[in-house]
Design a protein around this motif. Structure first.
Motif, PDB file in Angstrom:
ATOM      1  N   PHE A 237       0.762  -1.277   0.138  1.00 30.72           N
ATOM      2  CA  PHE A 237       0.068  -0.102  -0.039  1.00 30.72           C
ATOM      3  C   PHE A 237       0.894   1.301   0.042  1.00 30.72           C
ATOM      4  O   PHE A 237       0.392   2.297   0.350  1.00 30.72           O
ATOM      5  CB  PHE A 237      -0.986  -0.057   1.279  1.00 30.72           C
ATOM      6  N   SER A 238       2.026   1.310  -0.546  1.00 30.61           N
ATOM      7  CA  SER A 238       3.132   2.161  -0.669  1.00 30.61           C
ATOM      8  C   SER A 238       3.355   2.675  -2.108  1.00 30.61           C
ATOM      9  O   SER A 238       3.193   1.649  -2.985  1.00 30.61           O
ATOM     10  CB  SER A 238       4.268   2.034   0.191  1.00 30.61           C
ATOM     11  N   GLY A 239       4.041   3.560  -2.337  1.00 32.85           N
ATOM     12  CA  GLY A 239       4.318   3.939  -3.609  1.00 32.85           C
ATOM     13  C   GLY A 239       3.296   4.007  -4.827  1.00 32.85           C
ATOM     14  O   GLY A 239       2.037   4.522  -4.584  1.00 32.85           O
ATOM     15  N   LYS A 240       3.539   3.156  -6.059  1.00 30.08           N
ATOM     16  CA  LYS A 240       2.569   3.265  -6.769  1.00 30.08           C
ATOM     17  C   LYS A 240       1.324   2.173  -6.455  1.00 30.08           C
ATOM     18  O   LYS A 240       0.244   2.299  -7.331  1.00 30.08           O
ATOM     19  CB  LYS A 240       3.052   2.579  -8.154  1.00 30.08           C
ATOM     20  N   ASN A 241       1.456   1.576  -5.325  1.00 24.95           N
ATOM     21  CA  ASN A 241       0.271   0.953  -4.848  1.00 24.95           C
ATOM     22  C   ASN A 241      -0.316   1.548  -3.691  1.00 24.95           C
ATOM     23  O   ASN A 241      -1.362   0.964  -3.187  1.00 24.95           O
ATOM     24  CB  ASN A 241       0.598  -0.497  -4.281  1.00 24.95           C
ATOM     25  N   MET A 242      -0.362   2.884  -3.578  1.00 26.08           N
ATOM     26  CA  MET A 242      -1.043   3.677  -2.746  1.00 26.08           C
ATOM     27  C   MET A 242      -2.754   3.657  -2.878  1.00 26.08           C
ATOM     28  O   MET A 242      -3.088   3.421  -4.270  1.00 26.08           O
ATOM     29  CB  MET A 242      -0.470   5.006  -2.618  1.00 26.08           C
ATOM     30  N   LEU A 243      -3.633   3.947  -2.008  1.00 30.07           N
ATOM     31  CA  LEU A 243      -4.788   3.791  -2.272  1.00 30.07           C
ATOM     32  C   LEU A 243      -5.079   5.116  -3.196  1.00 30.07           C
ATOM     33  O   LEU A 243      -4.661   6.249  -2.771  1.00 30.07           O
ATOM     34  CB  LEU A 243      -5.721   4.006  -0.915  1.00 30.07           C
ATOM     35  N   THR A 244      -6.405   4.964  -4.069  1.00 33.19           N
ATOM     36  CA  THR A 244      -6.389   6.247  -4.969  1.00 33.19           C
ATOM     37  C   THR A 244      -7.809   6.914  -4.533  1.00 33.19           C
ATOM     38  O   THR A 244      -8.191   7.728  -5.028  1.00 33.19           O
ATOM     39  CB  THR A 244      -6.619   5.635  -6.111  1.00 33.19           C
ATOM     40  N   HIS A 245      -8.349   6.419  -3.565  1.00 32.76           N
ATOM     41  CA  HIS A 245      -9.560   6.888  -2.904  1.00 32.76           C
ATOM     42  C   HIS A 245      -9.574   7.031  -1.521  1.00 32.76           C
ATOM     43  O   HIS A 245      -8.833   6.274  -0.735  1.00 32.76           O
ATOM     44  CB  HIS A 245     -10.785   5.949  -3.350  1.00 32.76           C
ATOM     45  N   THR A 246     -10.451   7.725  -0.843  1.00 32.81           N
ATOM     46  CA  THR A 246     -10.926   7.724   0.522  1.00 32.81           C
ATOM     47  C   THR A 246     -12.078   6.705   0.757  1.00 32.81           C
ATOM     48  O   THR A 246     -12.386   6.308  -0.149  1.00 32.81           O
ATOM     49  CB  THR A 246     -10.961   9.266   1.125  1.00 32.81           C
ATOM     50  N   TYR A 247     -11.966   6.549   2.178  1.00 33.11           N
ATOM     51  CA  TYR A 247     -13.015   5.494   2.200  1.00 33.11           C
ATOM     52  C   TYR A 247     -14.076   5.338   3.541  1.00 33.11           C
ATOM     53  O   TYR A 247     -13.503   6.505   4.392  1.00 33.11           O
ATOM     54  CB  TYR A 247     -12.227   4.158   2.512  1.00 33.11           C
ATOM     55  N   SER A 248     -15.054   4.915   3.349  1.00 38.87           N
ATOM     56  CA  SER A 248     -16.024   4.611   4.739  1.00 38.87           C
ATOM     57  C   SER A 248     -16.233   3.015   4.397  1.00 38.87           C
ATOM     58  O   SER A 248     -16.860   2.697   3.472  1.00 38.87           O
ATOM     59  CB  SER A 248     -17.256   5.352   4.727  1.00 38.87           C
ATOM     60  N   HIS A 249     -15.842   2.322   5.396  1.00 35.28           N
ATOM     61  CA  HIS A 249     -16.262   0.896   5.441  1.00 35.28           C
ATOM     62  C   HIS A 249     -17.319   0.666   6.364  1.00 35.28           C
ATOM     63  O   HIS A 249     -17.239   1.021   7.552  1.00 35.28           O
ATOM     64  CB  HIS A 249     -15.104  -0.091   5.767  1.00 35.28           C
ATOM     65  N   ARG A 250     -18.366   0.142   6.299  1.00 38.83           N
ATOM     66  CA  ARG A 250     -19.637   0.088   6.949  1.00 38.83           C
ATOM     67  C   ARG A 250     -20.147  -1.265   7.365  1.00 38.83           C
ATOM     68  O   ARG A 250     -20.100  -2.127   6.063  1.00 38.83           O
ATOM     69  CB  ARG A 250     -20.921   0.986   6.595  1.00 38.83           C
ATOM     70  N   ASN A 251     -20.439  -1.783   8.400  1.00 39.86           N
ATOM     71  CA  ASN A 251     -21.431  -2.806   8.496  1.00 39.86           C
ATOM     72  C   ASN A 251     -22.703  -2.346   9.338  1.00 39.86           C
ATOM     73  O   ASN A 251     -22.575  -1.462  10.145  1.00 39.86           O
ATOM     74  CB  ASN A 251     -20.589  -3.692   9.699  1.00 39.86           C
ATOM     75  N   GLY A 252     -23.792  -2.753   8.851  1.00 41.79           N
ATOM     76  CA  GLY A 252     -25.126  -2.251   9.212  1.00 41.79           C
ATOM     77  C   GLY A 252     -25.420  -0.740   8.816  1.00 41.79           C
ATOM     78  O   GLY A 252     -24.612  -0.278   7.731  1.00 41.79           O
ATOM     79  N   VAL A 253     -26.177  -0.078   9.541  1.00 41.69           N
ATOM     80  CA  VAL A 253     -26.153   1.332   9.210  1.00 41.69           C
ATOM     81  C   VAL A 253     -25.089   2.240   9.749  1.00 41.69           C
ATOM     82  O   VAL A 253     -24.564   3.103   9.473  1.00 41.69           O
ATOM     83  CB  VAL A 253     -27.470   1.930   9.680  1.00 41.69           C
ATOM     84  N   ASN A 254     -24.679   1.989  11.251  1.00 44.93           N
ATOM     85  CA  ASN A 254     -23.974   3.199  11.704  1.00 44.93           C
ATOM     86  C   ASN A 254     -22.739   2.775  12.157  1.00 44.93           C
ATOM     87  O   ASN A 254     -22.052   3.282  13.007  1.00 44.93           O
ATOM     88  CB  ASN A 254     -24.831   3.567  12.903  1.00 44.93           C
TER      89      ASN A 254
END
Length: 475
Positions: free
Chosen positions: A295-312
């Protein structure tokens, strides 16, 4: 602080910010700021035209829009209980992320279709305004603008996303060229690099260094517009004199001001008791993580995130383009809500949340791998948010208190709202109408809104079991 006793919610005044808070990643990197310990004058000013209580994004942006706008007041004073930007803004996830569909159904249930549409439009307006101001003032705050993923990790969440998305479109919400959906689980998991993804929704977002944004605005106001900043000066009480002016009592004396603005978020009810149960402190925990090589260099994340289970139940994640550090927060459902709601202590961490944040990237992201020495969790910290029953802030004139205004209760979502709210407050201070602010009418702190819903924030989150889908928990 507010208390939760015997499983029932009993809100009391939140008191004042802890005098010795922990340091966030952002605050650790800002120790060279000349605003630390800053007092423009040795003595507290005796009078002011406008006094702003609070120096986070709400207070800093308000000062900026007020002093760079037409007919600025001559004497503006900013009071800060601790150091500049040491509250929620200096401890958040650095995520300026508009809700482009997800909260629509809940907002509609509270305020109706028209207001719900306005709430979501306001968040996109805020991202655009942050972009505009950063560019205009050449602010070095690592601002990045791109895209974000909402990732559903279970079927309940996938259904919730779809229902909100479909209802938003049915009511005239615009998603073309804004929101992209990925509802095939295999495709969603591959695109988002997320374990167990069932669906993903992609939309605009930004990231930044919040402390640097706010301190730049405040320094500009001091250097170019003669604002008087008084740090380590908590406002202990605010009373109205016979002439209609406001007397703000501090440990260093009393300042009398024509107008006062409460940018006090979680601590508002200490000074404005009518907001008790309407704005409640809510402690969150966030972390900085050094990524593994995948997850470094050219393999860094291209987006920001929200990971969710259920609603909240959610985590939020950004990867900083400048240095690759990952900021991830969340895990609040891992501990009893009684440890979080009503808590104002940001000098301590919750050990169970520290352990959760230590392992969340490996659990959530596909191919994270084993962490070498000094990869993984770098630091984690706590911050105190201010939640309202409807998860939208109180912004506007305080009823029955001429010359008093508020922008508080941003419900863990201030970076996506505060900039436009502060611009709106500046317009109101100049005597302009609510319509000129462009803000949703439902943000106003009317007597009717303060009386409804009947439940306090504490009751909603403790006694309802935290699962009320009509109250979208934001970040």
């Amino acid at each position: 602080m507010s208390t939760i006793a015997n499983g029932a919610a009993n809100p009391t005044a939140p008191g004042f910010p802890h005098p010795d808070p922990c340091l966030s990643f952002w605050l650790q990197g800002g120790r060279s700021s000349p605003l630390i310990g800053h007092r423009t004058t040795d003595a507290l000013p005796e009078t002011a035209d406008v006094t702003i209580i609070g120096s986070g994004i709400s207070g800093g942006a308000l000062a900026y829009f007020l002093l760079t706008g037409p007919n600025p007041p001559k004497r503006v004073v900013m009071l800060e209980a601790r150091e500049v930007c040491y509250g929620a803004t200096g401890r958040n996830g650095g995520h300026c992320r508009p809700d482009c569909y997800r909260g629509y159904k809940g907002y509609k249930a509270h305020f109706g279709k028209e207001q719900a549409l306005k709430i979501l439009q306001n968040e996109m307006d805020t991202l655009n305004l942050v972009d505009e101001i950063v560019t205009k003032e050449n602010i070095d705050c690592d601002f990045w603008r791109g895209r974000s993923y909402d990732v559903a990790l279970d079927q309940t969440c996938a259904d919730f996303f779809k229902e909100s998305y479909d209802e938003f479109i049915a009511d005239g919400g615009i998603v073309d060229e804004i929101v992209t959906t990925f509802t095939d689980p295999e495709d969603a998991a591959k695109r988002t690099r997320s374990n167990g993804a069932l669906a993903a929704y992609e939309f605009p977002a930004g990231s930044l260094w919040p402390f640097k944004l706010v301190t730049h605005l405040i320094r500009l106001c001091i250097d170019k517009h003669d604002m008087n900043l008084q740090t380590n000066t908590p406002a202990r009480a605010v009373t109205q004199a016979a002439d209609g002016k406001w007397a703000i009592q501090t440990d260093r004396g009393t300042i009398t001001t024509e107008k006062v603005v409460y940018c006090t978020n979680a601590f508002t009810a200490t000074l404005l008791p009518e907001f008790l149960g309407r704005i409640a402190p809510y402690r969150g925990q966030c972390s900085a993580v050094i990524p593994t090589k995948p997850f470094s260099g050219k393999n860094m994340l291209t987006h920001t995130y929200s990971h969710r289970n259920g609603v909240n139940n959610f985590d939020y994640t950004i990867q900083r383009p400048k240095d690759g550090t990952i900021i991830v927060g969340g895990g609040r459902w891992m501990v009893p809500v009684e440890q979080l709601i009503g808590c104002t202590d940001d000098s301590q961490k919750v050990p169970d949340l520290t352990e959760y944040l230590r392992g969340v990237m490996k659990t959530t992201m596909t191919g994270w791998g084993e962490e070498a020495l000094n990869e993984g969790l770098l630091v984690d910290w706590t911050g105190i948010m201010g939640y309202t029953p409807e998860a939208v802030p109180y912004v506007g004139a305080v009823h029955g208190k001429p010359g008093a205004f508020i922008s508080a209760g941003h419900s863990g979502h201030g970076m996506a709202r505060a900039m436009t709210c502060s611009r709106g407050i500046a317009a109101l201070l100049r005597g302009e109408s609510w319509e000129t602010t462009g803000l949703p009418e439902c943000f106003q702190p009317t007597p009717e809104r303060l009386a409804s819903p009947k439940q306090t924030v504490e009751e909603m989150w403790v006694e309802s079991g935290k699962t009320d889908s009509t109250v979208p928990m934001m970040h």
